[in-house]
Motif scaffolding. Structure first.
Motif, PDB file in Angstrom:
ATOM      1  N   ASN A 183      61.049  59.010  75.892  1.00 42.78           N
ATOM      2  CA  ASN A 183      61.918  58.125  75.382  1.00 42.78           C
ATOM      3  C   ASN A 183      62.642  57.234  76.074  1.00 42.78           C
ATOM      4  O   ASN A 183      63.357  57.675  77.036  1.00 42.78           O
ATOM      5  CB  ASN A 183      63.210  59.273  74.753  1.00 42.78           C
ATOM      6  CG  ASN A 183      64.163  58.524  74.063  1.00 42.78           C
ATOM      7  OD1 ASN A 183      64.518  57.082  74.346  1.00 42.78           O
ATOM      8  ND2 ASN A 183      65.077  58.997  73.513  1.00 42.78           N
ATOM      9  N   GLN A 184      62.153  55.938  75.990  1.00 46.24           N
ATOM     10  CA  GLN A 184      62.602  54.834  77.082  1.00 46.24           C
ATOM     11  C   GLN A 184      63.371  53.836  76.299  1.00 46.24           C
ATOM     12  O   GLN A 184      62.878  52.915  75.541  1.00 46.24           O
ATOM     13  CB  GLN A 184      61.463  54.303  77.813  1.00 46.24           C
ATOM     14  CG  GLN A 184      61.912  53.108  78.998  1.00 46.24           C
ATOM     15  CD  GLN A 184      60.725  52.420  79.319  1.00 46.24           C
ATOM     16  OE1 GLN A 184      59.743  52.190  78.926  1.00 46.24           O
ATOM     17  NE2 GLN A 184      61.121  51.787  80.772  1.00 46.24           N
ATOM     18  N   ALA A 185      64.622  54.026  76.379  1.00 43.66           N
ATOM     19  CA  ALA A 185      65.455  53.122  75.637  1.00 43.66           C
ATOM     20  C   ALA A 185      65.208  53.155  74.200  1.00 43.66           C
ATOM     21  O   ALA A 185      65.582  54.228  73.435  1.00 43.66           O
ATOM     22  CB  ALA A 185      65.465  51.942  76.225  1.00 43.66           C
ATOM     23  N   VAL A 186      64.694  52.170  73.623  1.00 43.23           N
ATOM     24  CA  VAL A 186      64.329  52.014  72.147  1.00 43.23           C
ATOM     25  C   VAL A 186      63.071  52.321  71.825  1.00 43.23           C
ATOM     26  O   VAL A 186      62.515  52.501  70.626  1.00 43.23           O
ATOM     27  CB  VAL A 186      64.824  50.605  71.571  1.00 43.23           C
ATOM     28  CG1 VAL A 186      66.203  50.507  71.509  1.00 43.23           C
ATOM     29  CG2 VAL A 186      63.914  49.619  72.280  1.00 43.23           C
ATOM     30  N   ASP A 187      62.303  52.683  72.801  1.00 45.17           N
ATOM     31  CA  ASP A 187      60.879  52.801  72.738  1.00 45.17           C
ATOM     32  C   ASP A 187      60.202  54.269  72.908  1.00 45.17           C
ATOM     33  O   ASP A 187      60.844  55.083  73.632  1.00 45.17           O
ATOM     34  CB  ASP A 187      60.056  51.999  73.642  1.00 45.17           C
ATOM     35  CG  ASP A 187      60.062  50.438  73.086  1.00 45.17           C
ATOM     36  OD1 ASP A 187      60.595  50.086  72.273  1.00 45.17           O
ATOM     37  OD2 ASP A 187      59.461  49.647  74.288  1.00 45.17           O
ATOM     38  N   LYS A 244      57.331  50.559  69.815  1.00 49.98           N
ATOM     39  CA  LYS A 244      58.475  49.770  69.930  1.00 49.98           C
ATOM     40  C   LYS A 244      59.525  49.956  69.058  1.00 49.98           C
ATOM     41  O   LYS A 244      59.109  50.295  67.702  1.00 49.98           O
ATOM     42  CB  LYS A 244      58.115  48.338  69.990  1.00 49.98           C
ATOM     43  CG  LYS A 244      57.107  47.861  71.047  1.00 49.98           C
ATOM     44  CD  LYS A 244      56.923  46.374  70.794  1.00 49.98           C
ATOM     45  CE  LYS A 244      55.676  46.229  71.890  1.00 49.98           C
ATOM     46  NZ  LYS A 244      55.316  44.604  71.951  1.00 49.98           N
ATOM     47  N   ASN A 245      60.933  49.941  69.266  1.00 45.53           N
ATOM     48  CA  ASN A 245      61.971  49.996  68.549  1.00 45.53           C
ATOM     49  C   ASN A 245      61.939  51.205  67.392  1.00 45.53           C
ATOM     50  O   ASN A 245      62.442  51.327  66.398  1.00 45.53           O
ATOM     51  CB  ASN A 245      62.079  48.748  67.678  1.00 45.53           C
ATOM     52  CG  ASN A 245      62.063  47.515  68.659  1.00 45.53           C
ATOM     53  OD1 ASN A 245      63.037  47.679  69.639  1.00 45.53           O
ATOM     54  ND2 ASN A 245      61.471  46.727  68.037  1.00 45.53           N
ATOM     55  N   VAL A 246      61.438  52.378  68.204  1.00 44.85           N
ATOM     56  CA  VAL A 246      61.736  53.658  67.432  1.00 44.85           C
ATOM     57  C   VAL A 246      62.966  54.333  67.524  1.00 44.85           C
ATOM     58  O   VAL A 246      63.451  54.791  66.525  1.00 44.85           O
ATOM     59  CB  VAL A 246      60.665  54.707  68.082  1.00 44.85           C
ATOM     60  CG1 VAL A 246      60.854  56.230  67.586  1.00 44.85           C
ATOM     61  CG2 VAL A 246      59.172  54.456  67.918  1.00 44.85           C
TER      62      VAL A 246
END
Length: 163
Positions: free
Chosen positions: A110-114, A134-136
């Motif tokens: 889990n890297q920030a929003v991705d 992206k943007n998960v």
């Protein structure tokens, strides 16, 4: 009635003059977002030499390896063959990362929003990012629950106390 409406409009005009230029700089907000561009986020994961833990988070054990999250920085990888004396091996730099899951040699970060998928072979020490969804996840909130504002293609990877 007209005087009340006029007074209300004039009041709103005066209040709008006090709003900050930076939408993340509201009075009383004690945290400042750490923002990077989408392209910087996508190239930020790196396999590095071991380093000290700054702010430990979740711990994950898979076989003889132990992963310790350094909150919003990445993951420390330890040799866990001797649980009473884990040996520091590597650091996986992943700005904005807070969690990890491992299945076989596949890591889900889990890297920030991705949501990032990577493979790691401990025998060859080869670490490779294989996919990025992206943007998960939503943008990170400040520790006090404040929601930051970003422009298109900007990602909040952490929050720091204002100085």
């Amino acid at each position: 009635m007209k005087k009340t409406v006029l007074l209300l409009l004039v009041s709103i005009l005066f209040v709008s003059c006090w709003l900050p230029n930076d939408p993340n700089d509201f009075p009383g907000q004690e945290y400042q977002p750490v923002i990077i561009t989408r392209s910087a986020l996508e190239t930020s994961i790196a396999f590095q030499n071991a380093q000290p833990i700054v702010k430990s988070g979740k711990i994950y054990i898979k076989g003889d390896l132990m992963f310790i999250n350094d909150v919003n920085k990445g993951f420390h990888v330890y040799d866990y063959t001797n649980p009473s004396k884990p040996e520091r091996l590597y650091f996986i730099k992943a700005p904005g990362a807070t969690d990890l899951a491992v299945k076989g040699n596949t890591m889900y970060i889990n890297q920030a929003v991705d949501l990032v998928t990577a493979t790691f072979d401990p025998a060859t020490r080869i670490f490779k990012v294989t996919n990025r969804n992206k943007n998960v996840f939503p943008q990170k909130q400040a520790p006090n629950g404040f929601q930051g504002y970003t422009k298109e293609n900007e990602i909040i990877i952490d929050w720091n106390l204002k100085k």
